[in-house]
Design an enzyme around this catalytic site. Structure first.
Site, PDB file in Angstrom:
ATOM      1  N   ASP A  21      41.526 -15.434   6.488  1.00  0.00           N
ATOM      2  CA  ASP A  21      42.785 -16.149   6.702  1.00  0.00           C
ATOM      3  C   ASP A  21      43.663 -15.441   7.737  1.00  0.00           C
ATOM      4  O   ASP A  21      43.586 -14.220   7.900  1.00  0.00           O
ATOM      5  CB  ASP A  21      43.528 -16.258   5.362  1.00  0.00           C
ATOM      6  CG  ASP A  21      44.593 -17.344   5.403  1.00  0.00           C
ATOM      7  OD1 ASP A  21      44.631 -18.136   6.368  1.00  0.00           O
ATOM      8  OD2 ASP A  21      45.408 -17.394   4.457  1.00  0.00           O
ATOM      9  N   HIS A  38      41.095 -17.856  16.346  1.00  0.00           N
ATOM     10  CA  HIS A  38      39.767 -18.074  15.755  1.00  0.00           C
ATOM     11  C   HIS A  38      38.691 -17.312  16.534  1.00  0.00           C
ATOM     12  O   HIS A  38      37.757 -16.781  15.938  1.00  0.00           O
ATOM     13  CB  HIS A  38      39.434 -19.566  15.719  1.00  0.00           C
ATOM     14  CG  HIS A  38      40.331 -20.353  14.801  1.00  0.00           C
ATOM     15  ND1 HIS A  38      40.564 -19.969  13.495  1.00  0.00           N
ATOM     16  CD2 HIS A  38      41.055 -21.493  14.993  1.00  0.00           C
ATOM     17  CE1 HIS A  38      41.400 -20.845  12.926  1.00  0.00           C
ATOM     18  NE2 HIS A  38      41.711 -21.767  13.811  1.00  0.00           N
ATOM     19  N   LEU A 135      20.803  -7.685   6.273  1.00  0.00           N
ATOM     20  CA  LEU A 135      22.058  -8.219   5.723  1.00  0.00           C
ATOM     21  C   LEU A 135      21.894  -9.734   5.584  1.00  0.00           C
ATOM     22  O   LEU A 135      21.515 -10.403   6.549  1.00  0.00           O
ATOM     23  CB  LEU A 135      23.229  -7.894   6.661  1.00  0.00           C
ATOM     24  CG  LEU A 135      24.598  -8.443   6.247  1.00  0.00           C
ATOM     25  CD1 LEU A 135      25.083  -7.781   4.952  1.00  0.00           C
ATOM     26  CD2 LEU A 135      25.640  -8.212   7.353  1.00  0.00           C
TER      27      LEU A 135
HETATM   28  C1  FPP Z   1      41.743 -19.532   8.459  1.00  0.00           C
HETATM   29  O1  FPP Z   1      42.821 -19.104   9.271  1.00  0.00           O
HETATM   30  C2  FPP Z   1      40.514 -19.552   9.250  1.00  0.00           C
HETATM   31  C3  FPP Z   1      39.744 -20.657   9.438  1.00  0.00           C
HETATM   32  C4  FPP Z   1      40.046 -21.962   8.850  1.00  0.00           C
HETATM   33  C5  FPP Z   1      38.541 -20.614  10.298  1.00  0.00           C
HETATM   34  C6  FPP Z   1      37.783 -19.337  10.261  1.00  0.00           C
HETATM   35  C7  FPP Z   1      36.632 -19.429  11.170  1.00  0.00           C
HETATM   36  C8  FPP Z   1      36.212 -18.471  12.002  1.00  0.00           C
HETATM   37  C9  FPP Z   1      36.819 -17.127  12.106  1.00  0.00           C
HETATM   38  C10 FPP Z   1      35.040 -18.731  12.865  1.00  0.00           C
HETATM   39  C11 FPP Z   1      33.787 -18.478  12.072  1.00  0.00           C
HETATM   40  C12 FPP Z   1      32.738 -18.042  12.935  1.00  0.00           C
HETATM   41  C13 FPP Z   1      31.437 -18.240  12.784  1.00  0.00           C
HETATM   42  C14 FPP Z   1      30.563 -17.559  13.712  1.00  0.00           C
HETATM   43  C15 FPP Z   1      30.832 -19.125  11.776  1.00  0.00           C
HETATM   44  P1  FPP Z   1      44.007 -20.110   9.564  1.00  0.00           P
HETATM   45  O2  FPP Z   1      43.698 -20.857  10.804  1.00  0.00           O
HETATM   46  O3  FPP Z   1      44.238 -20.992   8.360  1.00  0.00           O
HETATM   47  O4  FPP Z   1      45.179 -19.140   9.765  1.00  0.00           O
HETATM   48  P2  FPP Z   1      46.730 -19.449   9.461  1.00  0.00           P
HETATM   49  O5  FPP Z   1      46.864 -19.556   7.980  1.00  0.00           O
HETATM   50  O6  FPP Z   1      47.398 -18.249  10.027  1.00  0.00           O
HETATM   51  O7  FPP Z   1      47.084 -20.711  10.194  1.00  0.00           O
END
Ligand code: FPP
Length: 250
Positions: A21, A38, A135
């Protein structure tokens, strides 16, 4: 999986699940677009996998896209899937070389929300890493715990209608066999970054006896030291799985 994974005396988790998050807030605070958060989040996934290999933790699951995340602006959704596509296309050779076995959980039905080319890429990544053991990495994409459990119940109902199962045979093992995570140990530790303290529909069945660890740092800033701090906190927890402390039982 219903052995609830690591024994109570184990100080190192066998399986760590991550709610990554804070990517959006990390970017906004810097005056950047959310997608940049992201993409830095992908770097954090890479760092964490490397550290888990070093530490000898064999299983990790990352919550990459929930069934609720479709509600986000189209630009962010397609940007996120673009990041995932390019990560798996560009990094597959490295993933294989590093000995990572990759799996995906979530609703992957053809004709569903995930596009056919992404589904094919996911299958390719799973097939080409199937023999790796260093892993075991699972990415939850188009996943939510409730959706997974609904699909399990639909499967049981269909098997019952076909005369393949009777109500008395519906037990925890029958449910686990039908979970997306079938064959994986339950997480021992769930880490959520960015200060929020909830599980947001993640692994609802599997986290039954997991230890939870919440930290303030945003996911793109999550470093090996933060992981080490989480594992140190885990090592200090007493897991009782509904029983009594060992000293009382003796
Ligand atoms: C939450 O932060 C994060 C997500 C919804 C997406 C997470 C995905 C990635 C990091 C990419 C994954 C990568 C691979 C290779 C599969 P948020 O956007 O809700 O953050 P906020 O609460 O600050 O808005």
């Amino acid at each position: 999986m219903n052995d609830f994974a690591a024994p109570a005396h184990s100080h190192l988790p066998r399986h760590v699940a991550f709610i990554m998050d804070g990517n959006g807030r990390w970017a906004t605070r810097r005056g950047l677009g959310r997608l940049l958060g992201h993409s830095q989040g992908v770097e954090a996934v890479r760092r964490v996998c490397e550290e888990l290999v070093k530490l000898g933790v064999p299983y990790a699951t990352f919550y990459a896209f929930s069934t609720e995340n479709w509600q986000r602006p189209l630009e962010e959704v397609s940007g996120l899937f673009g990041l995932m596509r390019s990560y798996f296309k560009k990094e597959l050779a490295t993933i294989i070389e590093k000995g990572l076995r990759v799996r995906f959980i979530g609703d992957r039905r053809l004709g569903g929300k995930l596009e056919a080319d992404l589904l094919a890429l996911m299958e390719e990544v799973e097939a080409k890493t199937a023999h790796n053991t260093k892993l075991h990495v699972t990415f939850a994409i188009n996943y939510s715990g409730r959706d997974e459990l609904v699909r399990v119940m639909q499967g049981i109902a269909a098997d019952a209608a076909a005369g393949k199962i009777v109500p008395e045979q519906v037990d925890a093992a029958a449910v686990e066999q039908r979970l997306d995570t079938h064959g994986l140990p339950a997480p021992d530790l769930m880490i959520r970054t960015s200060g929020e303290q909830r599980i947001s529909n993640f692994l609802l069945w599997q986290l039954a006896y997991a230890e939870f660890y919440f930290c303030e740092v945003a996911w793109p800033d999550f470093q090996a030291t933060h992981l080490q701090a989480a594992l140190a906190a885990f090592a200090g927890r007493e897991r009782r799985f509904g029983s009594v402390p060992a000293a009382v039982a003796a």
